[in-house]
Design an enzyme around this catalytic site. Structure first.
Site, PDB file in Angstrom:
ATOM      1  N   ASP A 184       0.820  -1.213   0.000  1.00  0.00           N
ATOM      2  CA  ASP A 184       0.000   0.000   0.000  1.00  0.00           C
ATOM      3  C   ASP A 184       0.852   1.261   0.000  1.00  0.00           C
ATOM      4  O   ASP A 184       2.062   1.208   0.196  1.00  0.00           O
ATOM      5  CB  ASP A 184      -0.969   0.007   1.198  1.00  0.00           C
ATOM      6  CG  ASP A 184      -0.377  -0.662   2.443  1.00  0.00           C
ATOM      7  OD1 ASP A 184       0.852  -0.567   2.640  1.00  0.00           O
ATOM      8  OD2 ASP A 184      -1.131  -1.280   3.208  1.00  0.00           O
ATOM      9  N   ASN A 237      -7.673  -3.271  13.958  1.00  0.00           N
ATOM     10  CA  ASN A 237      -9.064  -3.522  13.574  1.00  0.00           C
ATOM     11  C   ASN A 237      -9.199  -4.727  12.630  1.00  0.00           C
ATOM     12  O   ASN A 237     -10.267  -4.974  12.092  1.00  0.00           O
ATOM     13  CB  ASN A 237      -9.666  -2.276  12.911  1.00  0.00           C
ATOM     14  CG  ASN A 237      -8.958  -1.912  11.606  1.00  0.00           C
ATOM     15  OD1 ASN A 237      -7.964  -2.539  11.244  1.00  0.00           O
ATOM     16  ND2 ASN A 237      -9.466  -0.924  10.909  1.00  0.00           N
ATOM     17  N   HIS A 242      -7.485  -5.192   9.756  1.00  0.00           N
ATOM     18  CA  HIS A 242      -7.189  -4.988   8.328  1.00  0.00           C
ATOM     19  C   HIS A 242      -5.921  -5.726   7.923  1.00  0.00           C
ATOM     20  O   HIS A 242      -5.041  -5.994   8.754  1.00  0.00           O
ATOM     21  CB  HIS A 242      -7.130  -3.493   7.960  1.00  0.00           C
ATOM     22  CG  HIS A 242      -5.932  -2.737   8.440  1.00  0.00           C
ATOM     23  ND1 HIS A 242      -5.957  -1.394   8.729  1.00  0.00           N
ATOM     24  CD2 HIS A 242      -4.643  -3.117   8.686  1.00  0.00           C
ATOM     25  CE1 HIS A 242      -4.758  -0.992   9.102  1.00  0.00           C
ATOM     26  NE2 HIS A 242      -3.944  -2.020   9.098  1.00  0.00           N
ATOM     27  N   GLU A 298      -9.772  -2.245   4.829  1.00  0.00           N
ATOM     28  CA  GLU A 298     -10.431  -1.939   6.092  1.00  0.00           C
ATOM     29  C   GLU A 298     -11.760  -2.693   6.206  1.00  0.00           C
ATOM     30  O   GLU A 298     -12.397  -2.979   5.188  1.00  0.00           O
ATOM     31  CB  GLU A 298     -10.699  -0.427   6.186  1.00  0.00           C
ATOM     32  CG  GLU A 298      -9.444   0.451   6.095  1.00  0.00           C
ATOM     33  CD  GLU A 298      -8.608   0.451   7.378  1.00  0.00           C
ATOM     34  OE1 GLU A 298      -8.726  -0.470   8.210  1.00  0.00           O
ATOM     35  OE2 GLU A 298      -7.788   1.385   7.529  1.00  0.00           O
TER      36      GLU A 298
HETATM   37  C1  F6R Z   1       1.360  -1.746   5.990  1.00  0.00           C
HETATM   38  C2  F6R Z   1       0.131  -2.524   6.042  1.00  0.00           C
HETATM   39  C3  F6R Z   1      -0.687  -2.603   7.286  1.00  0.00           C
HETATM   40  C4  F6R Z   1       0.152  -2.931   8.529  1.00  0.00           C
HETATM   41  C5  F6R Z   1      -0.708  -2.919   9.783  1.00  0.00           C
HETATM   42  C6  F6R Z   1       0.114  -3.170  11.029  1.00  0.00           C
HETATM   43  O1  F6R Z   1       1.944  -1.817   4.718  1.00  0.00           O
HETATM   44  O2  F6R Z   1      -0.229  -3.076   5.054  1.00  0.00           O
HETATM   45  O3  F6R Z   1      -1.687  -3.571   7.135  1.00  0.00           O
HETATM   46  O4  F6R Z   1       0.751  -4.176   8.359  1.00  0.00           O
HETATM   47  O5  F6R Z   1      -1.378  -1.707   9.895  1.00  0.00           O
HETATM   48  O6  F6R Z   1       1.005  -2.116  11.215  1.00  0.00           O
HETATM   49  P1  F6R Z   1       2.074  -2.131  12.409  1.00  0.00           P
HETATM   50  O7  F6R Z   1       3.086  -3.137  12.076  1.00  0.00           O
HETATM   51  O8  F6R Z   1       2.656  -0.735  12.395  1.00  0.00           O
HETATM   52  O9  F6R Z   1       1.318  -2.439  13.654  1.00  0.00           O
END
Ligand code: F6R
Length: 239
Positions: A68, A135, A137, A142
């Protein structure tokens, strides 16, 4: 089916996950890899950098696609995921090619369609790294009532905006929209590695393993993929 590996510490989890990369790159040096940003993979990337410097893993023929990117954001902006990847991995390890969706594009829908086409042309992922949001995702898919199959422009959930606010100083504008990989390219992956750390993920991990597929928990769809390994530390496992 999700195979669950609980490691004693974050450091152990990083080593375990790095072993998966070592095996993958040895078996297929020109692997197509999907990569994530966020806090969780930083230790894993550091482990991969050390092993690459020690000549234990060779990424020089591997190609990468990130999950992303914020939108709109310039690639050179310090908060862009392109900048994150350059800082934490790409400036230290040589890859054949590294792609991230273009957060500066005037046509995000064309950008997403083009990205999916590039992943398909590369043959899909050999190994795709995912994290999980508080959450539930994956990438920036989302929780929603329905989900686009392809990569898409997504309004970030309030939970995600709050969770990611830790990366932004008060005078920085935090993006609330992103370009996210969709479910199709994720499910085309031959193998998926979900990497999770920290006590703040224990609740969502508990729900992920409660025996249900939840329509409002995108990570739970991974139960339908044939080859998913989740590597997590004890804190995230809730054990
Ligand atoms: C980032 C992504 C998100 C993260 C998720 C966890 O490229 O795709 O899904 O993997 O938000 O983020 P952290 O590791 O910062 O808790």
């Amino acid at each position: 089916m999700i195979k669950k590996i609980v490691c004693d510490s974050y450091e152990d989890a990083c080593r375990y996950a790095a072993d998966i990369y070592a095996g993958q790159l040895k078996a297929k040096p020109d692997s197509v890899l999907g990569l994530a940003t966020g806090s969780t993979p930083i230790g894993l990337y550091n482990e991969l950098i050390s092993r690459s410097r020690a000549g234990l893993i060779d990424f020089s023929r591997a190609r990468t696609f990130n999950l992303d990117e914020y939108y709109p954001i310039k690639a050179t902006h310090p908060q862009s995921y392109r900048a994150f990847m350059e800082e934490h991995l790409f400036s230290k390890v040589k890859f054949a090619d590294t792609r991230i969706m273009n957060g500066e594009t005037a046509d995000p829908h064309a950008e997403c369609a083009g990205y999916d086409a590039q992943i398909e042309a590369a043959g899909g992922f050999d190994l795709l790294l995912l994290g999980i949001g508080v959450n539930g995702h994956i990438a920036f898919i989302e929780p929603a009532a329905s989900y686009p199959l392809g990569s898409y422009l997504v309004d970030l959930a309030e939970d995600t905006i709050v969770a990611n606010s830790r990366f932004f100083s008060e005078d920085e504008t935090q993006p609330v929209i992103a370009l996210s990989m969709g479910l199709s390219p994720i499910f085309m992956a031959k193998r998926i590695l979900m990497f999770v750390s920290g006590a703040n993920k224990a609740d969502i991990i508990k729900k992920l393993f409660d025996g249900y597929l939840h329509t409002d928990l995108p990570a739970s769809f991974l139960h339908l993929h044939p080859d998913v390994t989740i590597v997590l530390d004890k804190a995230a496992s809730g054990e």
